[in-house]
Design a protein around this motif. Structure first.
Motif, PDB file in Angstrom:
ATOM      1  N   GLU A  26     -14.274   0.029  -5.907  1.00 44.53           N
ATOM      2  CA  GLU A  26     -13.445  -0.219  -7.065  1.00 44.53           C
ATOM      3  C   GLU A  26     -12.553   0.050  -7.772  1.00 44.53           C
ATOM      4  O   GLU A  26     -11.683  -0.621  -7.896  1.00 44.53           O
ATOM      5  N   THR A  27     -12.498   1.850  -7.537  1.00 48.61           N
ATOM      6  CA  THR A  27     -11.046   2.425  -7.890  1.00 48.61           C
ATOM      7  C   THR A  27     -10.512   1.976  -7.071  1.00 48.61           C
ATOM      8  O   THR A  27      -9.074   1.917  -7.539  1.00 48.61           O
ATOM      9  N   GLU A  28     -10.453   1.894  -5.733  1.00 50.54           N
ATOM     10  CA  GLU A  28      -9.348   1.772  -5.162  1.00 50.54           C
ATOM     11  C   GLU A  28      -8.714   0.546  -5.275  1.00 50.54           C
ATOM     12  O   GLU A  28      -7.495   0.031  -4.589  1.00 50.54           O
ATOM     13  N   GLN A  29      -9.189  -0.849  -5.191  1.00 44.68           N
ATOM     14  CA  GLN A  29      -8.539  -1.987  -6.030  1.00 44.68           C
ATOM     15  C   GLN A  29      -7.526  -1.608  -7.533  1.00 44.68           C
ATOM     16  O   GLN A  29      -6.970  -2.443  -7.510  1.00 44.68           O
ATOM     17  N   ALA A  30      -8.313  -0.622  -8.015  1.00 40.10           N
ATOM     18  CA  ALA A  30      -7.457  -0.383  -9.467  1.00 40.10           C
ATOM     19  C   ALA A  30      -5.905   0.019  -8.678  1.00 40.10           C
ATOM     20  O   ALA A  30      -5.209  -0.189  -9.999  1.00 40.10           O
TER      21      ALA A  30
END
Length: 349
Positions: free
Chosen positions: A322-326
């Motif tokens: 999720e953080t990577e996508q953000a």
């Protein structure tokens, strides 16, 4: 009907199964600290000691490896006595390295002696491994290949076992990227490039990051060779995270030894081209690798006493999906980062 993933291997510990030594190692990574500031070890079982020595590429069951460890220990004791008249009891000096590590996790004067000896051993081993590397007819690319083999073996095993890793990417920084990096920075220390060899791990959730880091310190790199001052942690406030994850993690956090950095939540972003919204755990390790015999056969006689372990620096990034996508949105994206870096190069050209 979906098929559940295979159960994790016994050596993998979930967040609720982490031990004090795991959290000590994780704190060291997140804060870019140094074991020289530690007052004690947090390894209390023979299993933990075996893992710790194995990840250093030492096997006390092998006569040559045991002799090398004993040589480093004796050099450390001689240094302490020669320069500081350090009082080391004979029973402590007679211990092997495994026994010293266990003693360093106890209390009292002998514990202090063991911990001090291990700190000096840490320095001597690192310096002599560097000296060995300079003596050998081996290129950076050959050393990088040894590191890659080790990394792929460990992380490949994690993926095969169904551990909570969604993606793993490894590679070497290409020459154009190196040129841009050095051209874009005017600081005198810019010549120290730590990410010639880099690896990126994406976990399923943020709560998988600590267990994955703990596993890596036990099976891939020695936590004491995390390069101090080269960590970027913009994901975790250690105190807040641990105390929000239940009684077990709260108790572990409270048991951490004081090392003079309790008020630090992690180091800020140190790259002026990185967006302030970018979130990652990024650190550099000196990875120990064991040299093959065909390389050692080419070494001069002076190298024979230096063992067969050398180090190579590698950058690791650990992040959840999720953080990577953000991060890939807007100014935090890799493309935006590269655009800012290229602009700086053009301005200096």
């Amino acid at each position: 009907m979906s098929i559940p993933p295979p159960p994790p291997p016994p050596l993998f510990r979930s967040l609720d199964e982490l031990r004090l030594g795991d959290l000590e190692s994780i704190r060291l990574i997140l804060r870019g600290g140094s074991v020289i500031d530690w007052a004690r070890m947090a390894l209390h079982t023979e299993e933990e000691v075996r893992e710790f020595l194995t990840v250093h590429e030492f096997d006390l069951g092998d006569p040559a490896s045991r002799a090398r460890a004993e040589s480093i220990k004796n050099a450390a004791i001689a240094y302490l006595r020669r320069n500081f008249d350090f009082p080391i009891p004979k029973p402590v000096a007679a211990m092997d390295v495994g026994e010293l590590i266990l003693l360093a996790g106890t209390r009292g004067h002998r514990q202090l002696c063991a911990c001090t000896i291990l700190k000096v051993m840490h320095i001597i081993h690192h310096l002599e491994a560097r000296e060995l590397l300079y003596m050998l007819p081996i290129s950076d690319q050959d050393v990088f290949h040894l590191v890659e083999q080790k990394v792929y073996r460990v992380i490949g095993g994690m993926l095969a076992a169904g551990l909570p890793i969604l993606e793993f990417i490894g590679g070497r920084k290409n020459r154009d990227s190196l040129y841009s990096k050095l051209l874009s920075k005017k600081e005198t220390h810019a010549a120290a490039v730590y990410d010639k060899l880099r690896f990126r791990i994406v976990t399923r959730t943020p709560d998988d990051i600590f267990p994955v880091l703990a596993y890596l310190t036990r099976h891939l790199f020695a936590f004491n060779y995390v390069v101090p001052g080269q960590t970027t942690n913009t994901m975790f406030d250690l105190r807040g995270y641990c105390t929000s994850r239940g009684e077990h993690m709260t108790d572990l956090f409270r048991a951490l030894q004081p090392v003079g950095e309790e008020d630090e939540d992690g180091l800020p972003l140190d790259n002026r081209f990185t967006a302030p919204t970018y979130r990652v755990v990024h650190f550099v390790v000196d990875m120990p690798v064991r040299l093959p015999q065909e390389i050692l056969d080419l070494a001069p006689p002076a190298a024979w006493a230096l063992g067969r372990v050398v180090f190579a620096q590698a950058e690791l990034q650990v992040i959840d999906r999720e953080t990577e996508q953000a991060n890939e949105m807007g100014e935090a994206s890799h493309d935006a980062y590269k655009d800012r870096q290229k602009l700086a190069v053009m301005r200096r050209a």
